[in-house]
Each structure stands twice: as C-alpha cells, then as structure tokens.
Design a protein around this motif. Structure first.
Motif, mmCIF file in Angstrom:
data_model
loop_
_atom_site.group_PDB
_atom_site.id
_atom_site.type_symbol
_atom_site.label_atom_id
_atom_site.label_comp_id
_atom_site.label_asym_id
_atom_site.label_seq_id
_atom_site.Cartn_x
_atom_site.Cartn_y
_atom_site.Cartn_z
ATOM 1 N N GLY A 132 -1.092 -8.196 2.550
ATOM 2 C CA GLY A 132 0.433 -8.259 2.088
ATOM 3 C C GLY A 132 1.099 -6.835 2.443
ATOM 4 O O GLY A 132 0.821 -5.687 1.954
ATOM 5 N N MET A 133 2.115 -7.161 3.162
ATOM 6 C CA MET A 133 2.952 -5.986 3.546
ATOM 7 C C MET A 133 4.029 -5.698 2.396
ATOM 8 O O MET A 133 4.777 -6.588 2.174
ATOM 9 C CB MET A 133 3.711 -6.198 5.140
ATOM 10 C CG MET A 133 2.743 -6.104 6.231
ATOM 11 S SD MET A 133 1.956 -4.890 6.174
ATOM 12 C CE MET A 133 2.672 -3.702 6.676
ATOM 13 N N ARG A 134 4.094 -4.792 1.953
ATOM 14 C CA ARG A 134 4.906 -4.495 0.690
ATOM 15 C C ARG A 134 5.845 -3.096 1.033
ATOM 16 O O ARG A 134 5.844 -2.496 2.079
ATOM 17 C CB ARG A 134 4.119 -3.981 -0.522
ATOM 18 C CG ARG A 134 2.992 -5.162 -0.630
ATOM 19 C CD ARG A 134 3.557 -6.290 -1.258
ATOM 20 N NE ARG A 134 2.513 -7.295 -1.580
ATOM 21 C CZ ARG A 134 2.431 -7.529 -3.149
ATOM 22 N NH1 ARG A 134 2.951 -6.820 -4.036
ATOM 23 N NH2 ARG A 134 1.445 -8.541 -3.258
ATOM 24 N N ARG A 135 6.906 -3.129 -0.055
ATOM 25 C CA ARG A 135 7.779 -2.128 0.012
ATOM 26 C C ARG A 135 6.677 -0.671 -0.214
ATOM 27 O O ARG A 135 5.846 -0.807 -0.926
ATOM 28 C CB ARG A 135 8.818 -2.077 -1.130
ATOM 29 C CG ARG A 135 9.734 -3.138 -1.202
ATOM 30 C CD ARG A 135 10.504 -3.301 -2.400
ATOM 31 N NE ARG A 135 11.563 -4.463 -2.343
ATOM 32 C CZ ARG A 135 12.684 -4.419 -2.789
ATOM 33 N NH1 ARG A 135 13.329 -3.290 -3.381
ATOM 34 N NH2 ARG A 135 13.237 -5.464 -2.858
ATOM 35 N N VAL A 136 7.373 0.325 0.208
ATOM 36 C CA VAL A 136 6.649 1.737 -0.068
ATOM 37 C C VAL A 136 6.539 1.953 -1.519
ATOM 38 O O VAL A 136 5.634 2.730 -2.179
ATOM 39 C CB VAL A 136 7.064 2.803 0.892
ATOM 40 C CG1 VAL A 136 8.414 3.220 0.370
ATOM 41 C CG2 VAL A 136 6.032 4.111 1.054
ATOM 42 N N SER A 137 7.725 1.600 -2.139
ATOM 43 C CA SER A 137 7.738 1.724 -3.689
ATOM 44 C C SER A 137 6.810 1.194 -4.304
ATOM 45 O O SER A 137 6.362 1.612 -5.719
ATOM 46 C CB SER A 137 9.314 1.479 -4.123
ATOM 47 O OG SER A 137 9.387 0.174 -3.863
ATOM 48 N N GLU A 138 6.395 -0.030 -3.832
ATOM 49 C CA GLU A 138 5.298 -0.788 -4.590
ATOM 50 C C GLU A 138 3.941 -0.258 -4.205
ATOM 51 O O GLU A 138 2.844 -0.366 -4.946
ATOM 52 C CB GLU A 138 5.301 -2.351 -4.045
ATOM 53 C CG GLU A 138 6.554 -2.915 -4.559
ATOM 54 C CD GLU A 138 6.664 -4.381 -4.177
ATOM 55 O OE1 GLU A 138 7.658 -4.982 -4.659
ATOM 56 O OE2 GLU A 138 5.802 -4.779 -3.179
ATOM 57 N N VAL A 139 3.584 0.411 -2.995
ATOM 58 C CA VAL A 139 2.480 0.873 -2.616
ATOM 59 C C VAL A 139 2.056 2.260 -3.199
ATOM 60 O O VAL A 139 1.071 2.749 -3.597
ATOM 61 C CB VAL A 139 2.357 0.628 -1.148
ATOM 62 C CG1 VAL A 139 0.961 1.498 -0.578
ATOM 63 C CG2 VAL A 139 2.425 -0.799 -0.673
ATOM 64 N N ASN A 140 2.962 3.212 -3.134
ATOM 65 C CA ASN A 140 2.903 4.585 -3.067
ATOM 66 C C ASN A 140 3.002 5.387 -4.606
ATOM 67 O O ASN A 140 2.970 6.376 -4.802
ATOM 68 C CB ASN A 140 3.597 5.575 -2.388
ATOM 69 C CG ASN A 140 3.505 5.404 -0.804
ATOM 70 O OD1 ASN A 140 2.641 4.359 -0.310
ATOM 71 N ND2 ASN A 140 3.496 6.487 -0.028
ATOM 72 N N GLU A 141 3.469 4.267 -5.593
ATOM 73 C CA GLU A 141 3.739 4.801 -7.091
ATOM 74 C C GLU A 141 3.449 3.748 -7.990
ATOM 75 O O GLU A 141 3.197 2.797 -7.553
ATOM 76 C CB GLU A 141 5.051 5.442 -7.005
ATOM 77 C CG GLU A 141 6.286 4.207 -6.780
ATOM 78 C CD GLU A 141 7.581 5.040 -7.073
ATOM 79 O OE1 GLU A 141 7.742 6.413 -7.135
ATOM 80 O OE2 GLU A 141 8.620 4.413 -6.862
ATOM 81 N N LEU A 142 3.236 4.142 -9.240
ATOM 82 C CA LEU A 142 3.123 3.253 -10.382
ATOM 83 C C LEU A 142 4.369 2.943 -11.031
ATOM 84 O O LEU A 142 4.517 2.036 -12.100
ATOM 85 C CB LEU A 142 1.993 3.911 -11.239
ATOM 86 C CG LEU A 142 0.578 4.031 -10.651
ATOM 87 C CD1 LEU A 142 0.115 5.003 -11.794
ATOM 88 C CD2 LEU A 142 -0.191 2.869 -10.600
#
Length: 643
Positions: free
Chosen positions: A382-392
């Motif tokens: 799943g390729m995601r937004r960086v906001s979804e991967v790098n933070e909570l």
C-alpha cells in the motif's frame, strides 16, 4: 472535474503550462524517482531564456548519476554509468547549474532533502535548503503558494487511470494543505513513464485528476537506479547487532544504505538459517545470541516505512515481511486480543497489506520485482501519504497504534554525542549533507508508541583525509535528534540502550560501543566536566577493527555474509575492482600513504589478473600515465586477492 488535456509532446505540455499560469511559477516536484526529468528540463530551458517569468522550484532528492571522476575512478565509472543509466538519461539541468552556482537570478531551487554530500559546496543549494520534517513539507508548499505540481506517473492500459506509483508521499497532502488555506488548486501535470511499475489502491487516481497528461514518445530513458553497494565487516556487525532488537509479529521501518542492507540481510539470515545467524551473533560477543526471541519469524513482520527500498524486496521474498494489516480498528483490536474471527481472517487475506510506504527508490532489480509481482502480492503493498506513514496524528491514531505493534524504527546517523544527541544531516559549519527527512518523525513516534524503539545506527569511526576519528564525540556544533529523545544506538561494537537513563549511565553505555582508540579521551572529558565518576565505566579493549575482522572472517569466507547480500549491479570483474579500488583509495588518503603506495607499486611489477586490467583498459598500457595506473591497480589487486 474537467477532463485532462492529453498530449504527446513535452514541449507542447510546457507550452500549455506556461499559457495557463500567469506570473511567477511556483512549481512543486516529487523527490527521487517521481521527478519528471524531461518535463523539468524543457521547463528550465524555457524559463532560463525568459527572465520575465521567475521560477521557484520546490522539491527534494534531485538524483544525479555519478560524474566521470579522474584517473582510475573515471576508468571504472564511465562504462558502468553508461550501462546502468543508459546513454540518454536526462540529467537535471538545474542540478548541473546548482553544482556550478550558475542558476540565473530569476530561478530559485529550494530542496528539503539533498542527495547525500552532492551539494556541500554549492552556495545556491546551501542557501536555499529548507530544514523541514517530511510531514511538514505539505504545509510549507501551501505557504509558498505552489501553483503547479509536476509528477511522473504510470498509466493503466487504457489510459483511464494513472498511478502515482513511486511517490504517493506529498501530492494529496499538499493539495489538502493548499485547499485548507483557501488557495486555488494548482495546475497538475503528469508525465507518463511506461517503465514505472503500476501500483493500485490508494496510489491510483482517475486520469482527470491531472489537468495535463503528457505521454512522450520513445525511446524512454531508464528509471534512475541506485547502484547496490558492498557491505563490509563494520556494516555487517552493526546490522547484526541491530537485528536482535526486532520482535516477531512486530513492525519494521528502515532507511537506506549499506547499514540498512546489512540489517535486512541479518533478518533474512535469522529467518532462513537461524543456526548460522546465532553463530555470527555469538562470534560478535552479543549476550542475546541464545535468546529464544531470536528464532525464525512465525508471524512475520509488517513493514511501515516512508521509503520502500531494496531490503524490503528481499524481506518480502523470504517471508520475513508478511504480517498483514487492514484499515479497520475492530479487526486490528480483535487480532490484538486474540479473538479474531474467521471472517476477520478472510478479510485479512483478501484486503490486508503487509507493506506500507510513501515512496520507493532502489535498483533496477527493485523496479522489475514490482512490475513482475502477481496481482495479489502487489495489492498487499500500500502506497500511502507521508502523513499516514510518518506520524500518528492524522485522525487514525487508535488504528495505527494497533497496526504498529512492537515497532522498530531503524535509521542512520553520522555522529552521536556521549549524552545521546544525534548528528544525521549536517556539519557544524552549517552546511547540509542530506536533510532531516523523516528521521525525527520516526524517533518521536517511537516514544509515542508504548512498545516501540528508535534505533540509530552509526559506524564507530570515520576516515577523513587518512586520519581516523571517532563518530562518538563529547559534543558537536549541529544536532538533528536532541538528547531528550535518546533511545538505542548501535555501532559495530554493540548496543547502547539510553532510554530513560541518567546522563552518567548514558555516557557509560556509549563508551562501551566506542572504538577502543577513543575511549580514554572521551572518558576523560566526561569526568572533567563532572558528568562521570572515575571508575564507573569499564574499558572495552576488544572494540577494535582487527578483533571485529577476526570474529567475522569465517563467515565472510563462507556464504553467510556475502559482499553483496541484496544482489549487485556490478559484474563479477567490477566487484573485484570495487574491492581493489577501495583499498587503493584508503592507502593513498594521505601524502605519506601516496608515496609509500607509489613506491610499492613501482617495485611490485605487473599483476597476473588480466580481466580487471582489461576492464579498465590497462591490459596494454600506452604512455607513462597508463603504465603507472596499471602498476597501482596491480598492487591493489594483489593486496585484496585473499577474499
């Protein structure tokens, strides 16, 4: 939404772009692979010739193939670069200008992450560098009034759908940030590259998502491939020590480079040949060698990393990465509670994803792997937004906490202080080597998750100008990660767990993983500043390169620790040359070393290894210069012939 304009010419696309946007251009372009080189080069040429249209380009990681070098380096690089990148690879014109500090006054390039060390001496690049957390870039793009976004994409067979493929990181986040400020939607321009792997799911959009879609005619240049580098003793030791921190059923984030490659190979070895893995760990003196938690992976790992790189390919292929997650808090909670239902399991198999990333970058082998994946396996990435991967903190914190159990965030730094601060992206004179990227994000997330750890990996020493220095220092004039976020550090000599510990305990732990040659001075400074009591820290005399080499030698001679654990882009002869040239570079780093090496080369005579000399065009040297180069290479080949 209006229909996109379809074009077959980059020049026509730039014509249309310039006609649709009035005044100064504020252009955003993805980092790394998703940058449309040909489109940007045509745009740059037009604007360079027209000072009435200022251009502000906001981007990161503007990749440029290696230059020609000089002497033996040039002889090695030129054929390799030609083969690996192709004759027609479009080097970015603005990067060539930045290298010369030759950007015209009406063009400005601002990057938040630089190709490591490539622009240290560019005043224009250094002055316009923007120090930003990866997750703050979208906000910054909105603040700068971006009015154009350009991006390389993949296309479905019928052209009705486009995939952001390698860069889902910032486009959607930037559009949301711009809309939140009440500003007009930027003009979106896509350049279709048929070589770019198609990834579906959240990476795919309708073609009309873009205003202009250009499909340039072939031949198409190769995708930028990062050459895979050899992994040495130091890197392997760091990766092996770090691998002992990974828990089955957990979550994995890794960076890029030889240390990440070594870590990935260590995890593969742990899973596929556990006896050999434990033997290497034992040889390194790790107390964890016989820990039951270092068994092969039964549940497998879930990968959640801003960058999907070569290591993840191998981890998926060997079954280390296979724990699936779904975007359903109820299912994930039942998994955590052990009350999962048959329907939950069916959904996990049908919809679950075992790898999330915001961008990918690696070798041609990585891109081919993505292209060749069966549909079911490709859907599990799943390729995601960086906001979804790098933070909570994007509104799904409860779900992400359940997905990211036992998370281990592995990143690399250049130096660390004895009190636990990290130096990862810049020098004490202010010059930027690379950038913060997502490192701070992941370090902070490790402290926000109850069972996560941040692991910063670094080599204990560095060689600069022929002089060896320690990478664990008392203090430094630049910091990337502050000491209050200290967690775990790993060098080739072991682990230092600093989380929640006092300053004195941190210093003692860092001394234990410092090279023996620098322990005394560091200890004396700590005592002198009143931060360490005499006798608290025991010396570690075995922390030497010689001891490390001897410990790993049996495994390096066998198959457990190969030079290129993730494969190589070099031929067998080139791999031989890489080893020889590395020895020669180290041996001639100082004036005295150059003289000694030159004298030895003159006395040693000609090498018997024909293939390396032939590859370098030195089998039949012409003239005094080639004769001397052949002698130097011959000496290097002999000195590195034992392995």
């Amino acid at each position: 939404m209006a229909h996109s304009v379809r074009l077959g010419s980059v020049d026509a696309a730039v014509d249309l772009l310039l006609s649709r946007v009035d005044g100064p251009l504020h252009v955003g372009a993805p980092l790394g692979l998703g940058k449309p080189h040909r489109l940007l080069n045509v745009l740059y040429a037009r604007i360079e010739a027209d000072p009435s249209r200022p251009l502000h380009l906001y981007t990161a990681l503007s990749l440029d193939p290696p230059g020609g070098g000089k002497g033996l380096e040039a002889r090695f690089l030129k054929p390799f670069v030609q083969r690996h990148f192709g004759d027609d690879f479009p080097r970015l014109a603005y990067v060539q200008a930045l290298r010369r500090d030759a950007l015209p006054a009406h063009i400005e390039v601002e990057e938040f992450y630089l190709q490591s060390g490539a622009l240290l001496n560019s005043k224009q690049a250094q002055q316009r560098y923007a120090s930003l957390n990866y997750t703050h870039v979208a906000r910054a793009l909105a603040d700068r009034g971006v009015n154009v976004i350009v991006q390389k994409v993949a296309s479905s067979a019928d052209g009705s759908r486009l995939s952001l493929s390698c860069n889902t990181d910032l486009t959607a986040d930037a559009l949301d940030a711009i809309a939140a400020r009440g500003r007009p939607r930027p003009l979106l321009v896509a350049e279709v590259d048929p070589a770019l792997p198609w990834l579906d799911g959240s990476a795919a959009v309708d073609a009309d998502f873009f205003d202009i879609v250009v499909s340039p005619p072939g031949p198409h240049p190769k995708l930028f491939g990062l050459p895979r580098q050899p992994v040495g003793d130091t890197d392997y030791a760091i990766g092996l020590h770090a691998s002992t921190l990974v828990r089955d059923g957990g979550t994995l984030q890794i960076g890029i480079g030889a240390l990440a490659d070594a870590l990935c190979h260590a995890l593969v070895l742990r899973h596929t040949d556990n006896a050999a893995y434990r033997a290497v760990i034992r040889a390194l003196g790790s107390p964890a060698a016989d820990d039951a938690s270092l068994s092969p992976f039964v549940q497998g790992l879930y990968g959640c990393s801003e960058m999907i790189n070569e290591g993840f390919r191998v981890l998926v292929e060997t079954g280390v990465i296979r724990r699936k997650v779904v975007d359903d808090e109820g299912v994930m909670q039942r998994l955590a509670d052990g009350t999962v239902t048959a329907d939950d399991n069916a959904r996990l198999q049908r919809e679950g994803e075992y790898l999330h990333g915001a961008f990918y970058l690696g070798s041609p082998a990585l891109y081919q792997w993505l292209r060749d994946l069966p549909g079911e396996e490709r859907r599990a990435i799943g390729m995601r937004r960086v906001s979804e991967v790098n933070e909570l903190y994007g509104g799904h914190e409860a779900l992400e906490r359940l997905q990211r159990r036992d998370a281990r965030f592995f990143n690399t730094c250049m130096m660390a202080t004895a009190l636990g601060a990290a130096v990862s992206d810049g020098l004490d004179d202010g010059r930027v080597v690379s950038g913060v990227g997502g490192q701070y994000n992941f370090v902070a997330m490790a402290h926000a998750l109850p069972d996560a750890r941040s692991v910063l990996m670094l080599r204990a020493t560095r060689d600069s100008g022929g002089r060896v220095g320690s990478n664990i220092v008392w203090n430094y004039g630049h910091t990337t990660i502050p000491r209050h976020l200290r967690d775990v550090y790993v060098t080739e000599y072991g682990l230092a767990d600093l989380r929640g510990r006092s300053d004195e305990d941190c210093i003692a732990a860092m001394l234990a993983i410092t090279d023996a040659r620098f322990q005394q001075d560091l200890r004396a400074r700590a005592i002198g500043h009143g931060k360490l009591r005499a006798g608290v820290s025991e010396p570690a005399p075995r922390n030497t390169p010689i001891h490390l080499r001897d410990a790993l030698a049996p495994f390096r001679r066998g198959s457990a620790l190969p030079d290129y654990p993730l494969g190589s882009d070099f031929t067998a002869v080139e791999q031989r040359l890489v080893r020889a040239l590395a020895w020669l570079r180290a041996s001639t780093a100082t004036r005295g070393g150059k003289l000694r090496t030159l004298l030895r080369a003159l006395l040693a005579g000609r090498s018997d290894e024909r293939a390396p000399l032939e590859r370098m065009g030195l089998l039949r040297p012409r003239g005094a210069g080639e004769w001397l180069e052949a002698r130097l290479l011959g000496l290097a080949l002999r000195e590195t012939s034992l392995r």
